[in-house]
Design a protein around this motif. Structure first.
Motif, PDB file in Angstrom:
ATOM      1  N   LEU A  31       8.782 -25.097 -28.159  1.00 66.18           N
ATOM      2  CA  LEU A  31       9.486 -24.956 -29.475  1.00 66.18           C
ATOM      3  C   LEU A  31      11.117 -25.028 -28.982  1.00 66.18           C
ATOM      4  O   LEU A  31      11.361 -24.202 -28.350  1.00 66.18           O
ATOM      5  CB  LEU A  31       9.237 -23.917 -30.228  1.00 66.18           C
ATOM      6  N   ARG A  32      11.794 -25.914 -29.306  1.00 69.99           N
ATOM      7  CA  ARG A  32      13.096 -26.052 -28.691  1.00 69.99           C
ATOM      8  C   ARG A  32      14.128 -25.549 -30.009  1.00 69.99           C
ATOM      9  O   ARG A  32      13.870 -26.012 -30.976  1.00 69.99           O
ATOM     10  CB  ARG A  32      13.256 -27.376 -28.287  1.00 69.99           C
ATOM     11  N   GLN A  33      15.291 -25.279 -29.389  1.00 72.27           N
ATOM     12  CA  GLN A  33      16.207 -25.151 -30.378  1.00 72.27           C
ATOM     13  C   GLN A  33      16.827 -26.362 -31.104  1.00 72.27           C
ATOM     14  O   GLN A  33      17.203 -26.614 -32.316  1.00 72.27           O
ATOM     15  CB  GLN A  33      17.534 -24.533 -29.555  1.00 72.27           C
ATOM     16  N   TYR A  46       8.155 -18.155 -36.934  1.00 76.67           N
ATOM     17  CA  TYR A  46       9.233 -18.714 -36.310  1.00 76.67           C
ATOM     18  C   TYR A  46       9.349 -20.215 -36.255  1.00 76.67           C
ATOM     19  O   TYR A  46       8.357 -20.925 -36.469  1.00 76.67           O
ATOM     20  CB  TYR A  46       8.730 -18.537 -34.496  1.00 76.67           C
ATOM     21  N   GLU A  47      10.666 -20.584 -36.167  1.00 78.09           N
ATOM     22  CA  GLU A  47      11.013 -21.996 -36.279  1.00 78.09           C
ATOM     23  C   GLU A  47      11.755 -22.645 -35.209  1.00 78.09           C
ATOM     24  O   GLU A  47      12.256 -22.146 -34.139  1.00 78.09           O
ATOM     25  CB  GLU A  47      11.886 -22.162 -37.550  1.00 78.09           C
ATOM     26  N   GLY A  48      11.260 -23.891 -34.910  1.00 74.06           N
ATOM     27  CA  GLY A  48      11.708 -24.752 -33.835  1.00 74.06           C
ATOM     28  C   GLY A  48      11.413 -25.971 -33.801  1.00 74.06           C
ATOM     29  O   GLY A  48      10.465 -26.631 -34.704  1.00 74.06           O
ATOM     30  N   TRP A  49      11.876 -26.899 -32.816  1.00 72.86           N
ATOM     31  CA  TRP A  49      11.832 -28.229 -32.816  1.00 72.86           C
ATOM     32  C   TRP A  49      10.498 -28.489 -31.793  1.00 72.86           C
ATOM     33  O   TRP A  49      10.494 -28.065 -30.643  1.00 72.86           O
ATOM     34  CB  TRP A  49      12.763 -29.234 -32.468  1.00 72.86           C
ATOM     35  N   CYS A  50       9.482 -29.420 -32.292  1.00 72.58           N
ATOM     36  CA  CYS A  50       8.456 -29.541 -31.246  1.00 72.58           C
ATOM     37  C   CYS A  50       7.972 -31.028 -31.259  1.00 72.58           C
ATOM     38  O   CYS A  50       8.527 -31.761 -32.186  1.00 72.58           O
ATOM     39  CB  CYS A  50       7.101 -28.854 -31.514  1.00 72.58           C
ATOM     40  N   GLN A  51       7.574 -31.701 -30.350  1.00 68.55           N
ATOM     41  CA  GLN A  51       7.235 -33.100 -30.387  1.00 68.55           C
ATOM     42  C   GLN A  51       6.133 -33.391 -31.189  1.00 68.55           C
ATOM     43  O   GLN A  51       5.336 -32.580 -31.430  1.00 68.55           O
ATOM     44  CB  GLN A  51       6.796 -33.569 -28.797  1.00 68.55           C
ATOM     45  N   ALA A  52       6.142 -34.463 -31.904  1.00 67.61           N
ATOM     46  CA  ALA A  52       5.449 -34.923 -32.929  1.00 67.61           C
ATOM     47  C   ALA A  52       4.032 -35.109 -32.455  1.00 67.61           C
ATOM     48  O   ALA A  52       2.994 -34.597 -32.939  1.00 67.61           O
ATOM     49  CB  ALA A  52       5.800 -36.202 -33.682  1.00 67.61           C
ATOM     50  N   SER A  53       3.947 -35.497 -31.126  1.00 62.92           N
ATOM     51  CA  SER A  53       2.544 -35.760 -30.420  1.00 62.92           C
ATOM     52  C   SER A  53       1.948 -34.510 -30.270  1.00 62.92           C
ATOM     53  O   SER A  53       0.620 -34.436 -29.720  1.00 62.92           O
ATOM     54  CB  SER A  53       2.868 -36.621 -29.292  1.00 62.92           C
ATOM     55  N   HIS A  54       2.434 -33.266 -30.344  1.00 61.07           N
ATOM     56  CA  HIS A  54       1.950 -32.031 -29.823  1.00 61.07           C
ATOM     57  C   HIS A  54       0.989 -31.272 -31.012  1.00 61.07           C
ATOM     58  O   HIS A  54       0.545 -30.449 -30.805  1.00 61.07           O
ATOM     59  CB  HIS A  54       2.885 -31.067 -29.361  1.00 61.07           C
ATOM     60  N   ILE A  55       1.430 -32.006 -32.305  1.00 57.01           N
ATOM     61  CA  ILE A  55       0.585 -31.493 -33.382  1.00 57.01           C
ATOM     62  C   ILE A  55      -0.271 -32.385 -34.059  1.00 57.01           C
ATOM     63  O   ILE A  55       0.266 -33.675 -34.106  1.00 57.01           O
ATOM     64  CB  ILE A  55       1.605 -30.636 -34.167  1.00 57.01           C
ATOM     65  N   THR A  56      -1.120 -31.948 -34.987  1.00 56.08           N
ATOM     66  CA  THR A  56      -1.882 -33.099 -35.728  1.00 56.08           C
ATOM     67  C   THR A  56      -2.128 -32.381 -36.771  1.00 56.08           C
ATOM     68  O   THR A  56      -2.150 -31.004 -37.092  1.00 56.08           O
ATOM     69  CB  THR A  56      -3.246 -33.400 -34.955  1.00 56.08           C
TER      70      THR A  56
END
Length: 255
Positions: free
Chosen positions: A13-15, A52-62
């Motif tokens: 999870l990125r800033q 907790y909030e953050g940016w993740c790659q779309a391909s990492h979640i479904t």
């Protein structure tokens, strides 16, 4: 609202929505989240467990059904590394991954199928006895320190304490300063018991570190790696170098 689940072993999870951005935390396989924003190949998410909030790659979640998000049991994988079948193909996932919506070893996340026949921790039957605490905490020994990490592949101090307590059935927030606001105060180190959390501050008085007390003289924490060091009323003493590394601020008890 899009409800989703982590479908890779570990997702950063990125800033900001960039591979160059700081890692704030992680999602482990099976952890649920809500998608709040989208930007190209990135999703801004809020984790279900600790918000907790953050940016993740779309391909990492479904995507999963809202009902799975709201009501599914979240048993945890109990081996250091575990094999799961994801759409019929093997995937290695770490200790503490969530078996979201799994019944009798199987789950259906919309178009994706999951099968697991390994060891798991039933979170409705958590224990806080000394052997359980030590077994879980020591599973992470020698795990390398990783800023934002919370797996046996790499963890920071508060990610470590959060995951150990997750196995104990106690929900901790993500960052050390947030965890310090939970629990009940222990006035003296001499009154500490196994499982209490000790918090440490910097020169400005900001909480910057946390560790799990084994007794009034020892602590297990993530500093360089997950390690056991000595602790006294002033703070942590590195057992390898004899140098004082952290300044003790307070002690909290959660069970």
């Amino acid at each position: 609202m899009l409800y989703a689940v982590c479908c890779v072993p570990v997702s950063p999870l990125r800033q900001e929505p960039s591979h160059l951005s700081e890692i704030k935390s992680q999602l482990l396989f099976g952890e649920c989240c809500k998608v709040l924003l989208t930007e190209k190949d990135w999703f801004f998410i809020q984790g279900q467990y600790d918000e907790y909030e953050g940016w993740c790659q779309a391909s990492h979640i479904t995507e999963i059904l809202m009902d799975d998000y709201l009501h599914a049991r979240h048993d945890l994988t109990a081996d250091w590394v575990n094999t799961i079948l994801y759409n019929g193909h093997p995937m290695k996932i770490p200790f503490g991954s969530s078996l979201t919506a799994m019944i009798n070893g199987k789950a259906q996340w919309k178009r994706n199928t999951i099968q697991f026949d390994g060891k798991f921790q039933d979170l409705t039957k958590c224990k806080t006895d000394p052997k359980t605490i030590r077994d879980i905490a020591f599973t992470y020994l020698n795990t390398p320190y990783l800023w934002g990490g919370k797996s046996v592949f790499g963890t920071d101090c508060s990610g470590y304490s959060q995951m150990v307590f997750k196995f104990l059935g106690i929900k901790l927030k993500r960052d050390a300063w947030q965890q310090a606001e939970q629990g009940n105060s222990v006035d003296f180190l001499q009154e500490a018991k196994l499982g209490d959390l000790a918090f440490f501050d910097n020169a400005e008085g900001k909480i910057i570190h946390v560790g799990i007390l084994l007794n009034e003289g020892e602590i297990v924490h993530a500093a360089g790696k997950v390690r056991i060091d000595k602790v006294d009323t002033q703070g942590i003493i590195n057992t390898d170098t004899g140098m004082r590394t952290h300044n003790l601020r307070l002690i909290k008890r959660y069970f």
